[in-house]
Design an enzyme around this catalytic site. Structure first.
Site, PDB file in Angstrom:
ATOM      1  N   GLY A   4     -28.917 -12.113 -41.299  1.00 57.99           N
ATOM      2  CA  GLY A   4     -30.197 -12.442 -41.933  1.00 57.99           C
ATOM      3  C   GLY A   4     -30.216 -13.915 -42.263  1.00 57.99           C
ATOM      4  N   LYS A   5     -31.356 -14.350 -42.808  1.00 53.70           N
ATOM      5  CA  LYS A   5     -31.502 -15.783 -43.101  1.00 53.70           C
ATOM      6  C   LYS A   5     -30.395 -16.281 -44.017  1.00 53.70           C
ATOM      7  CE  LYS A   5     -36.283 -16.055 -41.991  1.00 53.70           C
ATOM      8  NZ  LYS A   5     -37.574 -15.647 -42.495  1.00 53.70           N
ATOM      9  N   ARG A   6     -29.964 -15.418 -44.935  1.00 50.80           N
ATOM     10  CA  ARG A   6     -28.957 -15.877 -45.891  1.00 50.80           C
ATOM     11  C   ARG A   6     -27.579 -16.080 -45.255  1.00 50.80           C
ATOM     12  NH1 ARG A   6     -29.733 -11.987 -50.167  1.00 50.80           N
ATOM     13  NH2 ARG A   6     -31.969 -12.346 -50.097  1.00 50.80           N
ATOM     14  N   ASP A   7     -27.353 -15.463 -44.123  1.00 44.59           N
ATOM     15  CA  ASP A   7     -26.030 -15.614 -43.469  1.00 44.59           C
ATOM     16  C   ASP A   7     -26.045 -16.726 -42.430  1.00 44.59           C
ATOM     17  OD1 ASP A   7     -25.206 -12.914 -44.542  1.00 44.59           O
ATOM     18  OD2 ASP A   7     -26.825 -12.346 -43.190  1.00 44.59           O
ATOM     19  N   GLY A   8     -27.054 -17.539 -42.459  1.00 41.26           N
ATOM     20  CA  GLY A   8     -27.054 -18.666 -41.526  1.00 41.26           C
ATOM     21  C   GLY A   8     -27.879 -18.389 -40.295  1.00 41.26           C
TER      22      GLY A   8
END
Ligand code: GLU
Length: 476
Positions: free
Chosen positions: A246-250
């Protein structure tokens, strides 16, 4: 097989992250290895979800990675238009065929009525299916009601190039919407029509569509269409491999990677190896090699793990293989202010030194600052250094003094500096890890820097000696 045609069919609802690019890349490789065509089609029939500027952004992302399509919105071909919103009359024509053959009907129900059907199903613990509520005498379709497919529920067995042999029962088949009440087709219908009209031979797409596949198979049959080859890409997982990237994991915009100085060829090699290998240990591939070696049946069925460190490693590899003049040109926009007016030759010497360790181009300033401006001393670099923290203050000062005297004798060629440094080891009786670290810190005040003798040679004798002197003064 006849002419291979593959497509990438994103919806313009945002940017492209590595997952989307991977689907595009695999479709591109399948087409290119067979001398076929790779097509970009924008699936923009969900007007509510559309994000302005996204279509241009998607196209720029593909162009900047060199995943060039033969046909697309900005590359007219014989099968256009390549935006679904410009093909509405085509969908209506195909929908009419289904109406004429009794395989589509106008959905007469209000949302309240549908809600009641759902509740009924829940009460009786039955799955809710539209096909259980087909109206006996549907009204003529005037475009104001959704148009539904009259499905023919049955078992399916089919082959997916990645997922293998699959099988489902009739219970997963339902009367899906073909045309919505706003006049736009659903993805479910439009993509089948487009793939047929555009003579697509391979449908390569993400895992989220797999559960709808039996409905698609049912539609192909009702439309009298030959089925293309299917290949379903598993999700890309985060570093830990425990959830979808997801966006939070890069999962960032690939254009942001390009802006940070990730090289297109490195991105392509990295993305291709997210879940694919050529059955050897090889981890770096040129695009030409990928075109030769890629095959869908070597794509793993389970989620590939996104490993940021492997991306940095891959990019570093590609940076190291660049000719210094090419690297110099690529670095143009990354030099810090202090280096803007520096001599080109000097900048190339510095680049040559850091090329070995550079992981992405935007990292340039922190790697090379001390070559262009006086670094701010940070005594913690000495006091926290594993070797140096064992020495007392006076000994450090003494070592710096000896280093300065010793280097003063050098004519500052690489070889001569090294010789002087070696002499210094004899003279002080200290290990390289002590003396060289100390000189390195005193001349750069950076946590890491290239090999000492070459760095000093590029810094020059005057700067080296004056920085060592400054460090001595600081300790006094
Ligand atoms: N428009 C779909 C998406 O954005 C494309 C799926 C497909 O490739 O068929 O995910």
């Amino acid at each position: 097989m006849n002419n291979i045609r593959t497509r990438f069919a994103p919806s313009p609802t945002g940017f492209l992250h590595v997952g989307g690019i991977r689907t595009a890349l695999f479709a591109y490789l399948v087409a290119k290895q067979a001398d076929g065509q790779f097509i970009l089609r924008l699936e923009d029939t969900d007007q509510k979800r559309e994000v302005e500027g996204s279509a241009e952004h998607l196209m720029e992302s593909l162009h900047s990675l060199g995943i060039e399509y033969d046909e697309g919105p900005d590359r007219p071909g014989d099968f256009g238009p390549y935006r679904q919103s410009k093909r509405l009359d085509i969908y209506i024509k195909w929908a009419q065929r289904l109406i004429d053959s009794g395989r589509a009907y106008a959905d007469p129900y209000s949302s309240e009525e549908v809600q009641k059907f759902r509740e009924q199903a829940q009460k009786t613990k039955q799955p809710f299916l539209y096909r259980n509520h087909r109206p006996e005498n549907p009204p003529a379709w005037d475009g104001s009601q959704p148009l539904r497919f009259k499905s023919d529920p049955k078992e399916y067995e089919w082959h997916d190039e990645v997922m293998g042999d699959l099988r489902t029962g009739p219970e997963v088949i339902d009367d899906i919407i073909l045309i919505k009440s706003d006049g736009y087709p659903t993805y479910n219908f439009a993509h089948i029509v487009d793939d047929a009209e555009m003579e697509i031979t391979h449908v390569i797409r993400g895992q989220e569509f797999l559960s709808s596949q039996p409905n698609y198979l049912n539609l192909y049959e009702a439309l009298g269409l030959e089925k293309p080859i299917f290949a379903t890409m598993p999700h890309i997982m985060n570093d830990q491999g425990n959830k979808k990237l997801g966006k939070r994991d890069g999962a960032k915009d690939v254009l942001d990677y390009i802006k940070d100085g990730f090289l297109p060829d490195a991105m392509v090699s990295f993305i291709a190896t997210l879940g694919w290998n050529d059955s050897t240990e090889q981890e770096i591939f040129t695009k030409k090699e990928l075109i030769e070696k890629f095959s869908l049946n070597r794509v793993g069925k389970s989620g590939a793990q996104f490993d940021q460190r492997r991306l940095l490693w891959t990019n570093g590899h590609f940076i190291r293989s660049l000719d210094i003049d090419v690297l110099y040109t690529l670095c143009q926009d990354y030099w810090p202010e202090s280096a803007k007016n520096a001599d080109e030759d000097y900048k190339k010497q510095v680049l040559t030194l850091v090329q070995e360790r550079m992981k992405y181009l935007a990292e340039l300033p922190e790697l090379i600052n001390f070559f262009f401006e006086e670094p701010a001393p940070d005594l913690e670099l000495i006091t926290s250094n594993k070797q140096l923290k064992k020495l007392d203050h006076n000994r450090i000062k003494e070592l710096l003094e000896l280093s300065r005297q010793n280097l003063e004798q050098s004519n500052f060629t690489h070889g001569d500096i090294q010789e002087q440094l070696n002499q210094l080891l004899d003279q002080t009786g200290e290990k390289p890890a002590v003396v060289f670290s100390l000189i390195r810190i005193a001349t750069t005040w950076a946590p890491a820097s290239p090999q000492l003798n070459t760095s000093l040679a590029v810094l020059g004798k005057q700067t080296t000696l004056s920085r060592i002197q400054k460090a001595i003064d600081l300790l006094t």
